[in-house]
Design a protein around this motif. Structure first.
Motif, PDB file in Angstrom:
ATOM      1  N   ILE A  55      -0.575  10.648   2.156  1.00 49.94           N
ATOM      2  CA  ILE A  55       0.571   9.759   2.371  1.00 49.94           C
ATOM      3  C   ILE A  55       0.933   9.700   3.855  1.00 49.94           C
ATOM      4  N   LYS A  56       0.807  10.821   4.553  1.00 47.99           N
ATOM      5  CA  LYS A  56       1.057  10.816   6.003  1.00 47.99           C
ATOM      6  C   LYS A  56       0.111   9.844   6.704  1.00 47.99           C
ATOM      7  N   LYS A  57      -1.180   9.914   6.350  1.00 47.64           N
ATOM      8  CA  LYS A  57      -2.177   9.034   6.961  1.00 47.64           C
ATOM      9  C   LYS A  57      -1.871   7.567   6.663  1.00 47.64           C
ATOM     10  N   ALA A  58      -1.427   7.278   5.453  1.00 49.11           N
ATOM     11  CA  ALA A  58      -1.107   5.893   5.082  1.00 49.11           C
ATOM     12  C   ALA A  58       0.054   5.362   5.925  1.00 49.11           C
ATOM     13  N   TYR A  59       1.075   6.178   6.116  1.00 40.77           N
ATOM     14  CA  TYR A  59       2.216   5.759   6.942  1.00 40.77           C
ATOM     15  C   TYR A  59       1.800   5.589   8.400  1.00 40.77           C
ATOM     16  N   GLU A  60       1.025   6.535   8.904  1.00 39.11           N
ATOM     17  CA  GLU A  60       0.567   6.439  10.293  1.00 39.11           C
ATOM     18  C   GLU A  60      -0.262   5.182  10.498  1.00 39.11           C
ATOM     19  N   SER A  61      -1.103   4.860   9.534  1.00 37.46           N
ATOM     20  CA  SER A  61      -1.924   3.653   9.608  1.00 37.46           C
ATOM     21  C   SER A  61      -1.052   2.403   9.604  1.00 37.46           C
ATOM     22  N   ALA A  62      -0.052   2.362   8.746  1.00 34.33           N
ATOM     23  CA  ALA A  62       0.844   1.201   8.690  1.00 34.33           C
ATOM     24  C   ALA A  62       1.596   1.036  10.008  1.00 34.33           C
ATOM     25  N   LEU A  63       1.957   2.143  10.619  1.00 34.98           N
ATOM     26  CA  LEU A  63       2.697   2.080  11.886  1.00 34.98           C
ATOM     27  C   LEU A  63       1.824   1.657  13.066  1.00 34.98           C
ATOM     28  N   GLU A  64       0.509   1.707  12.903  1.00 38.17           N
ATOM     29  CA  GLU A  64      -0.401   1.255  13.962  1.00 38.17           C
ATOM     30  C   GLU A  64      -0.395  -0.265  14.119  1.00 38.17           C
ATOM     31  N   ASP A  65       0.042  -0.974  13.082  1.00 36.51           N
ATOM     32  CA  ASP A  65       0.101  -2.437  13.130  1.00 36.51           C
ATOM     33  C   ASP A  65       1.203  -2.860  14.096  1.00 36.51           C
ATOM     34  N   ASP A  91      12.098  12.382  -6.112  1.00 32.62           N
ATOM     35  CA  ASP A  91      13.272  11.559  -5.782  1.00 32.62           C
ATOM     36  C   ASP A  91      13.099  10.849  -4.449  1.00 32.62           C
ATOM     37  N   ASP A  92      12.571  11.567  -3.451  1.00 30.73           N
ATOM     38  CA  ASP A  92      12.324  10.949  -2.142  1.00 30.73           C
ATOM     39  C   ASP A  92      11.399   9.739  -2.290  1.00 30.73           C
ATOM     40  N   SER A  93      10.290   9.926  -3.002  1.00 34.90           N
ATOM     41  CA  SER A  93       9.322   8.827  -3.121  1.00 34.90           C
ATOM     42  C   SER A  93       9.878   7.665  -3.927  1.00 34.90           C
ATOM     43  N   ARG A  94      10.709   7.948  -4.902  1.00 34.16           N
ATOM     44  CA  ARG A  94      11.352   6.841  -5.643  1.00 34.16           C
ATOM     45  C   ARG A  94      12.255   6.042  -4.710  1.00 34.16           C
ATOM     46  N   ARG A  95      13.001   6.748  -3.883  1.00 38.59           N
ATOM     47  CA  ARG A  95      13.877   6.073  -2.920  1.00 38.59           C
ATOM     48  C   ARG A  95      13.052   5.291  -1.894  1.00 38.59           C
ATOM     49  N   PHE A  96      11.976   5.895  -1.402  1.00 41.25           N
ATOM     50  CA  PHE A  96      11.122   5.234  -0.417  1.00 41.25           C
ATOM     51  C   PHE A  96      10.516   3.957  -0.984  1.00 41.25           C
ATOM     52  N   ASP A 108       0.834  -1.197   0.000  1.00 35.68           N
ATOM     53  CA  ASP A 108       0.000   0.000   0.000  1.00 35.68           C
ATOM     54  C   ASP A 108       0.875   1.257   0.000  1.00 35.68           C
ATOM     55  N   LEU A 109       1.954   1.210   0.782  1.00 34.76           N
ATOM     56  CA  LEU A 109       2.857   2.362   0.838  1.00 34.76           C
ATOM     57  C   LEU A 109       3.638   2.532  -0.463  1.00 34.76           C
ATOM     58  N   VAL A 110       3.980   1.424  -1.113  1.00 31.67           N
ATOM     59  CA  VAL A 110       4.618   1.509  -2.431  1.00 31.67           C
ATOM     60  C   VAL A 110       3.664   2.212  -3.399  1.00 31.67           C
ATOM     61  N   MET A 169      11.576   2.113  -3.384  1.00 28.48           N
ATOM     62  CA  MET A 169      12.604   1.087  -3.587  1.00 28.48           C
ATOM     63  C   MET A 169      12.943   0.397  -2.256  1.00 28.48           C
ATOM     64  N   GLN A 170      13.046   1.165  -1.188  1.00 30.06           N
ATOM     65  CA  GLN A 170      13.309   0.569   0.126  1.00 30.06           C
ATOM     66  C   GLN A 170      12.168  -0.361   0.526  1.00 30.06           C
ATOM     67  N   LEU A 171      10.938   0.091   0.325  1.00 29.18           N
ATOM     68  CA  LEU A 171       9.770  -0.705   0.703  1.00 29.18           C
ATOM     69  C   LEU A 171       9.658  -1.961  -0.155  1.00 29.18           C
ATOM     70  N   ALA A 172       9.892  -1.822  -1.454  1.00 27.89           N
ATOM     71  CA  ALA A 172       9.819  -2.969  -2.364  1.00 27.89           C
ATOM     72  C   ALA A 172      10.850  -4.025  -1.982  1.00 27.89           C
ATOM     73  N   LYS A 173      12.021  -3.586  -1.573  1.00 28.31           N
ATOM     74  CA  LYS A 173      13.060  -4.523  -1.135  1.00 28.31           C
ATOM     75  C   LYS A 173      12.568  -5.328   0.072  1.00 28.31           C
ATOM     76  N   GLU A 174      11.921  -4.663   1.005  1.00 27.12           N
ATOM     77  CA  GLU A 174      11.412  -5.361   2.196  1.00 27.12           C
ATOM     78  C   GLU A 174      10.284  -6.327   1.842  1.00 27.12           C
ATOM     79  N   VAL A 175       9.451  -5.946   0.879  1.00 29.33           N
ATOM     80  CA  VAL A 175       8.385  -6.846   0.416  1.00 29.33           C
ATOM     81  C   VAL A 175       9.011  -8.107  -0.170  1.00 29.33           C
ATOM     82  N   GLN A 176      10.069  -7.935  -0.956  1.00 32.18           N
ATOM     83  CA  GLN A 176      10.734  -9.089  -1.558  1.00 32.18           C
ATOM     84  C   GLN A 176      11.403  -9.959  -0.500  1.00 32.18           C
ATOM     85  N   VAL A 177      11.997  -9.344   0.502  1.00 34.73           N
ATOM     86  CA  VAL A 177      12.615 -10.108   1.592  1.00 34.73           C
ATOM     87  C   VAL A 177      11.557 -10.953   2.304  1.00 34.73           C
TER      88      VAL A 177
END
Length: 157
Positions: free
Chosen positions: A115-125, A55-60, A13-15, A62-70
């Protein structure tokens, strides 16, 4: 295993919302190119700011996609349905109202709120592992700063 599925879903979802943010700022760039923003310096400042956020969102993502793959899944590559609907609405609205610096910044702030709300929601888990939580908190901190900057610019436009 069920925990991983929920974590993967949250990360994907964050990706997607980072993909939405990229497309949103690309659209904002087109709008400032099409519009005669008050001063060339303002135009250049907004352009550089938006490019930095892309650029920030592209980097973000990529970091998230890497974790999904892991975690054993494939990362999303598309934008969200809600993001597509919002952009379609903005295209219709722009047809009737045009682009102004303030309206462009208002739409950017709307996206930053989402996007802030999406991150905050993910962090509630509570099942999010600490190392992923650290990544999300670091990204959220940058996103909060971006939101505040957009809001400040909007208020002064």
């Amino acid at each position: 295993m069920e925990n991983n599925k929920a974590i993967i879903e949250n990360l994907n979802d964050l990706v997607q919302i980072n993909n939405d943010r990229i497309v949103g700022y690309e659209n904002a760039l087109k709008q400032i190119e099409e519009e005669e923003i008050k001063e060339e310096a303002v135009h250049t400042d907004l352009r550089n700011l938006f490019l930095g956020f892309i650029d920030d969102s592209r980097r973000f993502k990529m970091q998230l996609a890497k974790e999904v793959q892991v975690l054993g899944a494939d990362a999303e590559t598309d934008t969200s349905t809600s993001g597509k609907l919002h952009r379609a609405w903005m295209d219709i609205k722009t047809t009737f109202t045009g682009h102004s610096e303030k309206s462009i910044l208002e739409e950017c702030e709307f996206g930053e709120d989402a996007i802030k709300k999406a991150y905050e929601s993910a962090l509630e888990d509570e099942d999010v592992p600490v190392y992923i939580r650290d990544i999300l908190n670091a990204q959220l901190s940058i996103l909060v700063d971006a939101h505040d900057e957009i809001k400040l610019l909007r208020d002064s436009a």
